[in-house]
Motif scaffolding. Structure first.
Motif, PDB file in Angstrom:
ATOM      1  N   ASN A  38      -2.465   6.698   5.473  1.00  0.00           N
ATOM      2  CA  ASN A  38      -2.368   5.941   5.961  1.00  0.00           C
ATOM      3  C   ASN A  38      -1.739   5.515   6.926  1.00  0.00           C
ATOM      4  O   ASN A  38      -1.688   4.324   8.014  1.00  0.00           O
ATOM      5  CB  ASN A  38      -1.829   5.321   4.471  1.00  0.00           C
ATOM      6  CG  ASN A  38      -0.926   3.746   4.475  1.00  0.00           C
ATOM      7  OD1 ASN A  38      -2.263   2.918   4.838  1.00  0.00           O
ATOM      8  ND2 ASN A  38       0.129   3.540   4.584  1.00  0.00           N
ATOM      9  N   THR A  71       0.648  -1.234  -0.338  1.00  0.00           N
ATOM     10  CA  THR A  71       0.048  -0.154  -0.005  1.00  0.00           C
ATOM     11  C   THR A  71       0.964   1.347  -0.348  1.00  0.00           C
ATOM     12  O   THR A  71       0.608   2.398  -0.958  1.00  0.00           O
ATOM     13  CB  THR A  71      -0.266  -0.362   1.143  1.00  0.00           C
ATOM     14  OG1 THR A  71      -1.589  -1.252   1.434  1.00  0.00           O
ATOM     15  CG2 THR A  71      -1.646   1.176   1.126  1.00  0.00           C
ATOM     16  N   ALA A  75       3.775   2.007   7.344  1.00  0.00           N
ATOM     17  CA  ALA A  75       2.831   2.613   7.147  1.00  0.00           C
ATOM     18  C   ALA A  75       3.762   4.967   7.289  1.00  0.00           C
ATOM     19  O   ALA A  75       4.424   4.948   5.991  1.00  0.00           O
ATOM     20  CB  ALA A  75       1.930   3.308   7.809  1.00  0.00           C
TER      21      ALA A  75
END
Length: 519
Positions: free
Chosen positions: A326, A56, A179
């Motif tokens: 995020n 991600t 993240a």
């Protein structure tokens, strides 16, 4: 805990043999040591969380995007899915090995494949090497899955439910680190922008390694291999503080041994087909498959793996803003997942599943409406309004599906099928995830926010299925949960064993009498 609240955790039978003047666990040396082992096992969920969520973050980094040739659509889906494919292929082998060689050796096999995968990823000179590395890292994650089985089988009885629920929550410990590390590397104008986060995939396993090396083997596995004295030694040392005459040790040895003997008598060898042989096992099988599938088909696959694409559809295109959102989202996930794990005994598993699904359903309806409105009028305020509902959606997911997706299957299956049951849930999750990872980027690119309507419909189906088929399991030990699923069969087996035991030692029959009555 009060006596009443403890009965909701372990039931009256086990409660009767627990120490009456029990202090808090942090005041008891042998429980401090036992929970120290368990903390190290929790870190393997953090490892999987870091590895899975890394993709991600990498999608927001320009150096990675350029290195991989700006992947999109089905190709981006394949790159994301290859890790899940590795895990899925490793799980059946891990389930067999965990029963054959023990829970602990499986974890060390995971180390070998993780180091191999990280080494290839950091040293990758082309996209093919990066993709291959993700496969090996996923394969390692399958072997690390043995950690939750070991945790469930060594935990102190009153701690088991919360600790198994806490296991998958640590997924977000890893995803949070991933993240924020990506956020910190976002301005590095070289390959190290994504290679530094890639290298850090070994951090959690390295921290856990010294303690895991000292961690004892599961007493249930030891008894299954007729190594009763080693199992008794574990229970005496870590559950009774060295008191060989403690009623708790005798109770657990008796309960575990009888459970394994009954399973052996009903089937000389355990196979995957045993999951279909009885009504109770078919019920367990349905839950294991649907729970694994629901864990990905409730919309989380869109939000977690393609957050960058979602943010772009609502007008948030800045790399800094994307990585910042995020990062905060992962912190929120960790907090809410821990809250959910602390409620498994007081609220119950079934209540948490139902509440979780309702929150996700309402949130998804609002997210869909706001996204559709932004697509029509392009008002930035409307797009920004989606963000708090993304957090609300995740909060709903985290209170049940994060802590219970592995913990619930780990407790509903009997010993002989426990590793297979947990592996089956994981395989179902990865199959659903593979579908998501291929289809989601294509659908988001083609119909954008309209794709969310599908998940609204699926959430309604999930809510109905949970309401009709997912039973409450609090207040039972691992062995006693059989009465929920097997009903009269469990009572009949218990009564037969009760008669046999009475001929040998009348004093040992009280637990089976109580178990038979409860059915």
């Amino acid at each position: 805990m009060t006596k009443t609240s403890l009965q909701n955790v372990v039931g009256a039978d086990l409660l009767s043999v627990l120490p009456q003047d029990q202090k808090q666990w942090w005041q008891i040396p042998h429980l401090i040591k036992l929970n120290g082992f368990i903390v190290s096992l929790l870190l393997f969920s953090s490892t999987v969380g870091y590895d899975s969520s890394l993709m991600t973050g990498l999608q927001s980094l320009s150096p990675w995007d350029s290195f991989m040739g700006s992947p999109s659509g089905a190709w981006l889906g394949f790159i994301s899915a290859i890790q899940s494919l590795g895990s899925m292929l490793g799980l059946p082998i891990q389930a067999w090995a965990a029963n054959k060689f023990g829970r602990k050796p499986c974890i060390f096999v995971g180390y070998l494949f993780l180091f191999l995968g990280v080494g290839i990823q950091v040293g990758a000179h082309n996209p093919a090497m990066f993709i291959a590395s993700r496969f090996f890292i996923g394969y390692a994650g399958a072997w690390f899955g043995g950690a939750i089985i070991l945790l469930a089988e060594i935990a102190y009885p009153t701690h088991r439910s919360k600790l198994t629920a806490m296991y998958h929550c640590q997924y977000y410990m890893g995803s949070t680190l991933s993240a924020w590390l990506v956020f910190g590397c976002r301005n590095i104008d070289s390959m190290w922008a994504w290679k530094i986060p890639s290298l850090c995939q070994i951090v959690f396993p390295l921290v856990a390694l010294p303690v895991v090396a000292l961690c004892p083997e599961s007493p249930r596995w030891l008894i299954s291999k007729d190594r009763h004295e080693e199992a008794r030694w574990f229970l005496t040392k870590y559950h009774a503080g060295g008191d060989e005459a403690a009623p708790l040790v005798a109770f657990q040895m008796d309960e575990i041994t009888r459970s394994i003997i009954m399973e052996r008598e009903s089937s000389n060898s355990t196979t995957w087909l045993d999951m279909l042989r009885t009504k109770g096992n078919r019920h367990r099988l349905f839950i294991s498959i649907t729970l694994g599938t629901f864990a990905q088909w409730n919309g989380i696959g869109v939000v977690s793996y393609y957050l960058t694409l979602i943010l772009k559809t609502i007008g948030i295109t800045s790399v800094t803003k994307q990585t910042l959102i995020n990062g905060f989202l992962q912190v929120w996930n960790l907090i809410m997942a821990v809250v959910g794990s602390m409620l498994v005994d007081s609220a119950g598993r079934r209540t948490l599943f139902l509440l979780s699904t309702c929150i996700m359903l309402v949130s998804y309806i609002i997210i869909t409406g706001l996204s559709g409105s932004f697509a029509n009028n392009h008002m930035s305020s409307v797009g920004t309004a989606v963000i708090p509902f993304l957090f609300l959606y995740y909060g709903g997911y985290d209170i049940a599906f994060t802590p219970l997706v592995m913990a619930y299957p780990a407790e509903i299956w009997p010993y002989a099928l426990r590793t297979k049951g947990v592996a089956l849930t994981s395989v179902s999750t990865y199959l659903a995830l593979l579908f998501n990872q291929f289809i989601n980027p294509i659908a988001l690119g083609s119909i954008a926010w309209k794709y969310y309507i599908l998940y609204i419909c699926l959430l309604v189906v999930i809510l109905g299925t949970i309401y009709l088929t997912y039973p409450e399991t609090r207040g039972y030990s691992l062995e006693e949960i059989a009465v929920i699923f097997d009903g009269d069969d469990a009572a009949m087996i218990a009564a037969t064993e009760l008669h046999k035991a009475a001929e040998v030692n009348k004093g040992e029959t009280e637990h089976l009498e109580s178990l038979a009555k409860r059915t």
